[in-house]
Scaffold this motif. Sequence first.
Motif, mmCIF file in Angstrom:
data_model
loop_
_atom_site.group_PDB
_atom_site.id
_atom_site.type_symbol
_atom_site.label_atom_id
_atom_site.label_comp_id
_atom_site.label_asym_id
_atom_site.label_seq_id
_atom_site.Cartn_x
_atom_site.Cartn_y
_atom_site.Cartn_z
ATOM 1 N N TYR A 118 0.814 -1.325 -0.245
ATOM 2 C CA TYR A 118 -0.059 -0.180 -0.279
ATOM 3 C C TYR A 118 1.057 1.259 0.086
ATOM 4 O O TYR A 118 1.012 2.161 -0.723
ATOM 5 C CB TYR A 118 -0.961 -0.144 1.110
ATOM 6 N N ARG A 157 -7.628 1.541 -2.738
ATOM 7 C CA ARG A 157 -8.577 2.829 -2.451
ATOM 8 C C ARG A 157 -10.004 2.797 -3.351
ATOM 9 O O ARG A 157 -10.951 3.144 -2.634
ATOM 10 C CB ARG A 157 -7.893 3.989 -2.883
ATOM 11 N N GLN A 158 -9.951 2.024 -4.366
ATOM 12 C CA GLN A 158 -11.052 2.063 -5.270
ATOM 13 C C GLN A 158 -12.185 1.193 -4.549
ATOM 14 O O GLN A 158 -13.348 1.165 -4.791
ATOM 15 C CB GLN A 158 -10.712 1.138 -6.572
ATOM 16 N N PRO A 190 2.122 2.137 -6.157
ATOM 17 C CA PRO A 190 0.908 2.870 -6.298
ATOM 18 C C PRO A 190 -0.133 2.080 -6.812
ATOM 19 O O PRO A 190 -1.326 2.213 -6.500
ATOM 20 C CB PRO A 190 1.264 3.777 -7.569
ATOM 21 N N ARG A 197 -2.050 0.393 -4.007
ATOM 22 C CA ARG A 197 -2.760 1.645 -3.035
ATOM 23 C C ARG A 197 -3.916 1.818 -3.947
ATOM 24 O O ARG A 197 -5.184 2.161 -3.398
ATOM 25 C CB ARG A 197 -1.813 2.670 -3.015
ATOM 26 N N GLN A 198 -3.824 2.164 -5.268
ATOM 27 C CA GLN A 198 -5.109 2.669 -6.069
ATOM 28 C C GLN A 198 -6.297 1.531 -5.989
ATOM 29 O O GLN A 198 -7.256 1.720 -5.865
ATOM 30 C CB GLN A 198 -4.448 2.923 -7.454
#
Lengths: 433, 142
Positions: free
Chosen positions: A31, A42-43, A35, A38-39
């Motif tokens: 995370y 997050r989604q 990236p 992480r993305q």
Amino acid sequence: MIWNEERERMDRHKLRELQFELLRAQLERAYELVPFYRQAMRQRGLRPADIRSLEDLPLLPFTRKADFADNYPFGLLAVPKRELVRIHASSGTTGKPIVVAYTRRDLDSWREVCVRQLVAAGVTADDTMQIAMGYGLFTGALGWHGAAELLGATVVPISAGNTRRQIMLIQDLETTVLCATPSYAIHIAEEAERMGVDLRESSLRIGIHGAEPWSEGMRREIEERCGLKAYDTYGLSEIVGPGVSAECELQKGLHVNEDHFLVEIVDPNTGEPLPPGAQGELVITTLTKEALPVIRYRTGDISSLSDAPCPCGRTLARMARVRGRTDDMLIIRGVNVFPSQVEAALLQVQGIWPQYQIIVDRQPGSMDELEVQVELSPAAFTDEIASLRRIQEEAEQALQEALGISARVRLVEPGTIERSTGKAKRVIDRRAT
Amino acid sequence: MRMTQVSAFLENRPGRLLHVLEVLAQAGVNVLAHTIVDAADFGIVHLIVADPSLAMQALRQAGIVCTSTVVLVVDVPDAPGAFVQKVLRPLAEASVNIQYSYAFGAPINATAAAREEPRPRLVLKVNDLETAERALGILPTA
């Protein structure tokens, strides 16, 4: 023999605790440092802290082969490039290869998981191991190479190909362990027979095989023709290379190195987790990788899992021999067909060699046609056409019984189906073109 | 007389028969007779050659699947009904089954070729050689 008693015989409750601890650390690093992960998290409105137990694993998004291509070459790395000590690559589905990378510690872990498997197959420091897998960017050869050296076995890094020399060195160096893809092992056996060399008389005693799906029948064929005990191993470059799982001497499934890899079985169509024992797609999360953590990777391989105790003493769960790949699975007239089923059926038939190719075609406006080309064994040839027809009919009947659909068998001249020193190409699907 | 027939496996696609005969030509093997038996996808070519062991060796070296079989080669007078009278009826009466048969007219002995008249000859693969030979008068009847 067990290489790492503490880990391989760990109490399963403690193992689950260890897995969760490692998973949390792996998720946090992914995370923070990658990236892409992480993305993706997050989604879904997720943070690593939202994963509170192993039961929460299905909340996490999947990683797919295409994600490696999209993030080519270094987008998925969790370490700066200077910390890498090794890069491997495998062919991707599109133009760009899949690049995988290792830190020094990753290579240590890789050797650890592979050496456990060599020891489980009975390899010792006294053995001479001929590695007839492709050296280079392919993870197979170098993965086993490092482990065999760690064990103290004598390594013969011959790579794949140059089959006559393979056979000469098996004899001259008194090789005891042959490391090769199953299809190449068969090819070595064939070539030896042509040269008049009886490998059953050689010093070979153990075969370490993997990198492509194969059947029990193929195992028996290798064992009988090479005079060794053949072990199935499983791994993939995206996760580590060889070292994910392998058989112990009991050969009732492949023990997964669960302290390094967290495994699940999901429905290949919906991605939903399946109950224990069910057959589906294997999904793997790495637990210790530094350079390239991978979260819930859809392997495309069809298997099932069991954590029933194994008489060998290992507590590590076992996965069933991979039956095939979701992307190898053919749907012919609405029936699921795996090349490994075709292979198993053909191996029951006398008079043919275990080299085959599956051709699927469809004429406009008609049904799918399945043709299986198989090589005639020279020993089975007589001057009577009826005896050849009988072989053909027996093979067609065996396929009908195994697959539940009819197939046309075409006998071809021995040696005409392309031999592979790596992964064999078994299927030609002409329906798409 | 008994002769050794050489048979080779052929996939049914262009150039396979050519390949077999090229191998024999390169080995200097003279082909006296041939026939092809086919089963849609594959077939067998049967050959009567001057030197069967040289032929087998050359074919094997070329990786061609082959086998040798003992067959009967019988001279037949070139006249109506001769095949029936001299061959088929005696064999049927002796309960000999013919598995396959083909004919040729080349001289068998190459050195005598100049003097030997070309005449019809039959190649017979039978289920019982000795009984066939007795029926055809090649061997004395028991």
